[in-house]
Design an enzyme around this catalytic site. Sequence first.
Site, mmCIF file in Angstrom:
data_model
loop_
_atom_site.group_PDB
_atom_site.id
_atom_site.type_symbol
_atom_site.label_atom_id
_atom_site.label_comp_id
_atom_site.label_asym_id
_atom_site.label_seq_id
_atom_site.Cartn_x
_atom_site.Cartn_y
_atom_site.Cartn_z
ATOM 1 N N LYS A 67 0.855 -1.194 0.000
ATOM 2 C CA LYS A 67 0.000 0.000 0.000
ATOM 3 C C LYS A 67 0.888 1.240 0.000
ATOM 4 C CE LYS A 67 -3.988 1.871 2.626
ATOM 5 N NZ LYS A 67 -4.827 1.663 3.829
ATOM 6 N N SER A 142 -9.763 1.694 2.885
ATOM 7 C CA SER A 142 -8.863 2.464 2.058
ATOM 8 C C SER A 142 -7.804 1.622 1.355
ATOM 9 C CB SER A 142 -8.152 3.519 2.916
ATOM 10 O OG SER A 142 -7.324 2.888 3.890
ATOM 11 N N SER A 166 -10.080 -0.660 7.157
ATOM 12 C CA SER A 166 -9.483 -0.439 5.838
ATOM 13 C C SER A 166 -8.742 -1.628 5.237
ATOM 14 C CB SER A 166 -8.541 0.764 5.884
ATOM 15 O OG SER A 166 -9.285 1.949 5.821
#
Lengths: 469, 474, 94
Positions: A67, A142, A166
């Site tokens: 990420k 997210s 997330s």
Amino acid sequence: MSEDVVALSAAQAAERVRAGELSARELFEVYRDRSASDELGVYLWVAEEAPEVVSDAPLGGVPLAVKDLFCTKDVPSTSGSRILAGYTPPYTATAVENLVRAGAAMVGKTNMDEFAMGSSNENSAYGPVRNPWDTSRVPGGSSGGSAAAVAAGLAPWAIGTDTGGSIRQPAALCGIVGLKPTYGSVSRYGMIAFASSLDQCGPLTRDVTDAALLYRHMVGRDDCDSTSLQHPEEIRLPSSESLEGLRFGVPPALLGEGIEPGVREVFDATVARVEELGGLVEEVDLPSATHGLSAYYVIAPAEASANLARYDGVRYGLRSGNGDLTSMYEETRHDGFGAEVKRRIMIGTYALSSGYYDAYYGRAQRVRTKIAEDFREAFERVDLILTPTSPTVAFELGARTKDPLAMYMSDFLTVPMSLAGLPAISIPGGLSDGLPVGIQLAGPAFSENRIMEAAYALEQSIGFEGVPR
Amino acid sequence: MTDFEPVIGLEIHVQLKTRTKMFCGCELSFGAPPNTHTCPVCLGHPGTLPVTNAEAVHFGLMIAMALDCTVAPRSIFHRKNYFYPDLPKGYQISQYDIPLGREGRLGDVRIHRVHLEEDAAKLVHAGSSGRMHTAEASVVDFNRGGTPLVEIVSEPDIRTAHQAGDWLRLLRATLKRIGVSDVNMEEGSLRCDANISIRPAGDSNFGVKTELKNMNSFRFIERGIEAEVARQESILRDGGQVVQETLHFDPSTGAITSLRSKEEAHDYRYFPEPDLVPIAPTEAMLERAREALPELPAARAERFERDLGLTAGTAKLLAFRGELGDFFEDALGADGQVEPATLANWVTVELVPRLGDADPQESKVEPRALARLVELVSAKTISQSAGKTVLDVLAAEGGDPERIVQERSLAMAGGDELEGIVERALEANPKAVEELKGGKAKAIGAIVGFAMRETKGRADGGEVNRIVREKLGL
Amino acid sequence: MIDREQVLHVAKLARLRLSEEEVERMSEELSTILEHVERINELDLEGVEPTSHVIDVENVLRPDEPRPCLPREVALANAPDATDEGFRVPSPGG
Ligand SMILES: [Mg+2]
Ligand SMILES: [Zn+2]
């Protein structure tokens, strides 16, 4: 052979490499090529060439998607924000370093909601990510880039971060496994902070075994993170096929009207399956958990408002303004932050401001205490708590962008565990109208082994076909 | 006309003398090239986290104990949020509602609180910028950013500028003595702000206070406070009202100016720092701090006065300059014969001017040598003025006083030599002899003076006196 | 209800310039969100201690030992405006 290796789970691929049956470099090239032709908006950066890996390392040089919230030395790390466009950190996050040391090869940095604020990945400054199950729908957020990458076979596995859901929510929406570990079990050093007391990183994988393998090499106390802790147990690869004697709590308080019928159906079927596998299911009371979302939407923005104060145009990132100090600050932050980030900075600043602290931040921190107590009591009676991960399946792009509150509801089932710092996993439970439904299993602090054993038994029984299209 | 009484409280920031910064491993530096002592943590890079320096906590505990504070069983850090280019994270990590220590005392002033925090970086004015045509530019140097600080806040117990200066000297001596800081005001390792208000004498309410910022010498502090008290008095006498604000004192002009406009009221939005865990000093930590504390200047001055019979002024002088006190005590211990008050006078009156600000331990004068020298003077083996000559030699070259006396023939003149000199003195001063015989006692001065000149100060005035009187049959 | 004045005040504290349209929108959205958040007032929190850490550890301290610093050019590498020696910013009050 290339499509064959993509069918391998990460753990299988690592085994083949370690056994000398598969070249780490070739494996990397296969994924690198797939990543380079990504059409889902998953990647913000893709490696140009394979890093050196020791092929007998535990992770065998299996490619890893990271990420973009993790700082990676000399590699762009934007946290999905325009304000960090072009930023290349002078250091690497501990979790990434641990994985690289164990033999992971970073193949790319994945798209995400800006500063991890969002549940749909539509808040990225670099465009949305599309759900591989239906490209008109969101992957969740997210960590939407990481989840979509794994679901679409653009990476064998990935890491993401979870502040209020997330990792779990996008894992659920993309039909993969996502583990949010116990707060403190993986170092936060190098994770671009959203809400410091909640942020925790973890694996997004195709199956529970991969999650256990990746997590095993992420955990550990870190001298650079005062809030990190040594995990009291060795992380095991799960093997149990039965739930015999395990007690599961189902909290009716969280299973009210917000849950979509299709999600409810898959959840009820899972409960039945738990009992078939020998598990004992009973209702548990989590009276304060329904207030989790309210507390969360004070605490997280408050901490974020301070964590994001460093983006001022002085040391890195964007600078705007007409040359005077006030305009440097105000224009840089006006131009650099997206709408959702601004909204949360505003809420957080307001909640901490003179005269409002007690009413908002102070109260929210007390609610947090109550929620943690609820869980403590529940875990005296049951071993694990079982809920759906998300109240809904993946929704259409744009469906909730105009209504922040509706978007925030996506986290209704995942936020309570975050507030209490507890570990929780999401595994695919089945499909509703062709879209994946996630099942969440939560346990007491440091019960990852127990959680993953149970999740593994369920996974074997469900036999979810994790291949979209 | 009403008399006004000033009410003054001081806020002192002390840079700790640790090796590394408060929350990262960067080595502290003073005067190093800009931005050569930084890391991702103290530059506030995304994703970095603070980790507390154990030695800073130790020094903080020592300070809290030296100031007689109650140490908090569990103290926490907060974030103090504000924007400034010298503050890399947009917040300062500081202690807020639960400081390390509270409710202490030093001398006649109570301590409100003692807490740990991190220093800001340095902003250097750089003149007009090449790139930004519109405005002046500054350059930020993050070397200082993150230096461990202890903030000490006094209660408003101080009533005069002079008292403020005196108390600050005691505080400085105390901090220096316990070895936690360089306490150098010019270099900024000790910084002082003053909160000042005035009220009608006898009133127990407080007036509106102003904050006088960052005065970098004792003299400026005293002058600044005086000027601010005078300013407030004249406002009140003219029927005006003092406005709560932050002020700057310019020592070169004596002018006081406002630093920030009032409407920009501060709202620091303090909240507990989630990246750090509480400090709960263990018995071992407390014990270590307690054991590291030497005798403090105030107690030492008292002991010098009480046990050694020094005057209050001399005792304070020796105790407040710890290194002088140490030298004095070393000398006292090296020679059991020497009289403490006499030795103390030699240290403060003779040795100090010869050393200036230098540490006596670094000088060539050995404590034992000074004690021996004082001994020689007291025993009248050498005269007072010969003693000073010997000290000059000791300060310049070091060595043994007896040897110096011998080599330079500085021993007291006596016996036949002195008899002869007195004879010559009488012959050379017939007029004084006549006057002396006539009963004018003062006239002996000229005769003794002659003898002293002849011996180059090696004679004992009393002895010369005695011989003169003997020879004249007086 | 968060009015326009409050939005502007908070934006000033946060050093965020908001466009006219953002101010309007923020006033509505913040009000809705805070209204929702205020549901926590339903809970009886009498005597409940606030939680700022979910982990129960104390005294995590670092030995006072120097670690290598960044070379200056690395420290300055990401700066939007730098001299050879430091980070250039507009002068405060300038
Ligand atoms: Mg301070
Ligand atoms: Zn540093």
